[in-house]
Design an enzyme around this catalytic site. Structure first.
Site, PDB file in Angstrom:
ATOM      1  N   ARG A   1       0.915  -1.570   0.263  1.00  0.00           N
ATOM      2  CA  ARG A   1       0.299   0.452   0.181  1.00  0.00           C
ATOM      3  C   ARG A   1       0.909   0.802  -0.089  1.00  0.00           C
ATOM      4  O   ARG A   1       1.868   1.069   0.649  1.00  0.00           O
ATOM      5  CB  ARG A   1      -0.845  -0.023   1.281  1.00  0.00           C
TER       6      ARG A   1
ATOM      7  N   GLU B   1      -3.027   7.809  -4.384  1.00  0.00           N
ATOM      8  CA  GLU B   1      -3.319   7.115  -5.740  1.00  0.00           C
ATOM      9  C   GLU B   1      -4.074   7.849  -6.620  1.00  0.00           C
ATOM     10  O   GLU B   1      -5.359   7.573  -5.712  1.00  0.00           O
ATOM     11  CB  GLU B   1      -3.821   5.796  -5.174  1.00  0.00           C
TER      12      GLU B   1
ATOM     13  N   HIS C   1      -0.984   0.048  -9.786  1.00  0.00           N
ATOM     14  CA  HIS C   1      -1.309  -0.900  -9.166  1.00  0.00           C
ATOM     15  C   HIS C   1      -2.028  -2.057  -9.538  1.00  0.00           C
ATOM     16  O   HIS C   1      -3.741  -1.522  -9.517  1.00  0.00           O
ATOM     17  CB  HIS C   1      -2.290  -0.011  -8.154  1.00  0.00           C
TER      18      HIS C   1
END
Ligand code: MLT
Length: 319
Positions: free
Chosen positions: A232, A261, A284
């Site tokens: 993360r 993000e 991601h």
């Protein structure tokens, strides 16, 4: 049972949910008001999300909402505490995408060692530079330090063993059977940082792990070390990372996740850390292989099926 899927989801999973007798609505573009409206309408009982954030205002809108399923392992995108207060259960799908994340971790490790993205970029620009790119150190015999030997960390270790690497890990719990199986040694977190040639982070984001890698930690790493984060964003302090690379404190980083993000539906981004030389960033996509997404969808179907028949929630994360 009314199910809302507010993200991209495998068609096979949608078909299976329909076969279970669920009424399924899907809309991958839902966010903000549109998400609140969708959750509040059609007696939505089960909400399935992947990247879509579920905050308390979304929960408040869901008068019939009983269960939220995160189609992935992490659940930091869902306000689980607020859900608990409202009597809404949250479940996740652990382990279903571990291999996919481990594969990307290795992709980034190899990419960093051989500087594959820079090779490609130079070739595309008509530059031939065998001298510069012929300086890789190689993986064999190097120390791979894994922070967090859970399901994903384990799959990374399996691959590290296949590459003949020296394996060490730190974790809040000891994993004796994994140690015996793979010959991986449990050491302190500080030792992982100090000894590793490749440091891979496989921890959830919470108050203990936020910025667990920042300036003081970079200062203890080898100048030749690479750090890889497919867990993360927020676990690494990105500003400190940029400085550490620019000042030669470490050699580079492979990142699949970021502190801020973009949303899955965004088409542009401005991530300062991705501009740093020797930071190789991906979008991601750790969990995004066909096989992993099918496995996740199957697990979601299993959770919904069990909930529909018995009322039990498998993989319940906010009991
Ligand atoms: C996970 O938590 O497993 C991943 O973030 C899932 C994903 O990217 O969909």
């Amino acid at each position: 049972m009314n199910v809302l899927i507010a993200d991209k989801f495998e068609q096979a999973g949608i078909d299976q949910l329909c076969s279970l007798g669920c009424t399924v609505n899907t809309d991958a573009d839902l966010t903000g008001d549109s998400l609140r409206m969708a959750v509040g309408s059609n007696g939505c009982e089960v909400l399935i999300v992947r990247s879509t954030k579920v905050s308390d205002d979304v929960l408040a809108a869901g008068s019939s909402l009983k269960l939220i399923i995160r189609a992935g392992a992490g659940f930091d995108t869902i306000d689980t505490a607020a859900a608990k207060q409202r009597g809404i259960k949250v479940a996740n799908c652990p382990g279903m995408n571990s291999v996919a994340v481990a594969e990307l971790t290795f992709g980034l490790m190899l990419g960093l060692d051989r500087r594959i993205p820079d090779n490609v970029s130079d070739l595309r620009g008509g530059v031939w530079n065998k001298k510069e790119y012929g300086k890789a150190r190689g993986l064999k015999g190097r120390t791979l330090g894994i922070v967090g030997l859970g399901r994903i960390g384990y799959e990374v270790a399996v691959r590290g063993k296949a590459f003949d690497m020296d394996l060490i890990y730190s974790d809040v719990i000891a994993h004796e059977s994994k140690e015996q199986e793979l010959g991986i040694r449990r050491v302190s977190y500080k030792e992982v940082l100090r000894e590793s040639d490749f440091i891979c982070l496989h921890v959830p984001l919470n108050d203990e792990t936020r910025h667990m890698i920042s300036t003081p930690q970079f200062e203890t790493m080898k100048s030749t070390a690479f750090i890889i984060n497919c867990s993360r964003g927020g676990v690494i302090d990105e500003k400190a990372l940029a400085t550490a690379i620019e000042t030669g404190q470490i050699a580079g980083a492979g990142l699949d996740v970021y502190e801020h993000e973009p949303k899955a539906t965004d088409r542009t981004c401005s991530l300062d850390v991705a501009q740093v030389n020797r930071v190789y960033g991906t979008h991601h996509i750790g969990a995004s292989t066909e096989q992993a997404q099918l496995a996740v969808a199957q697990e979601v179907v299993r959770i919904v099926g069990e909930f529909k028949i018995t009322g039990e929630v498998l993989n319940w994360v906010n009991p």
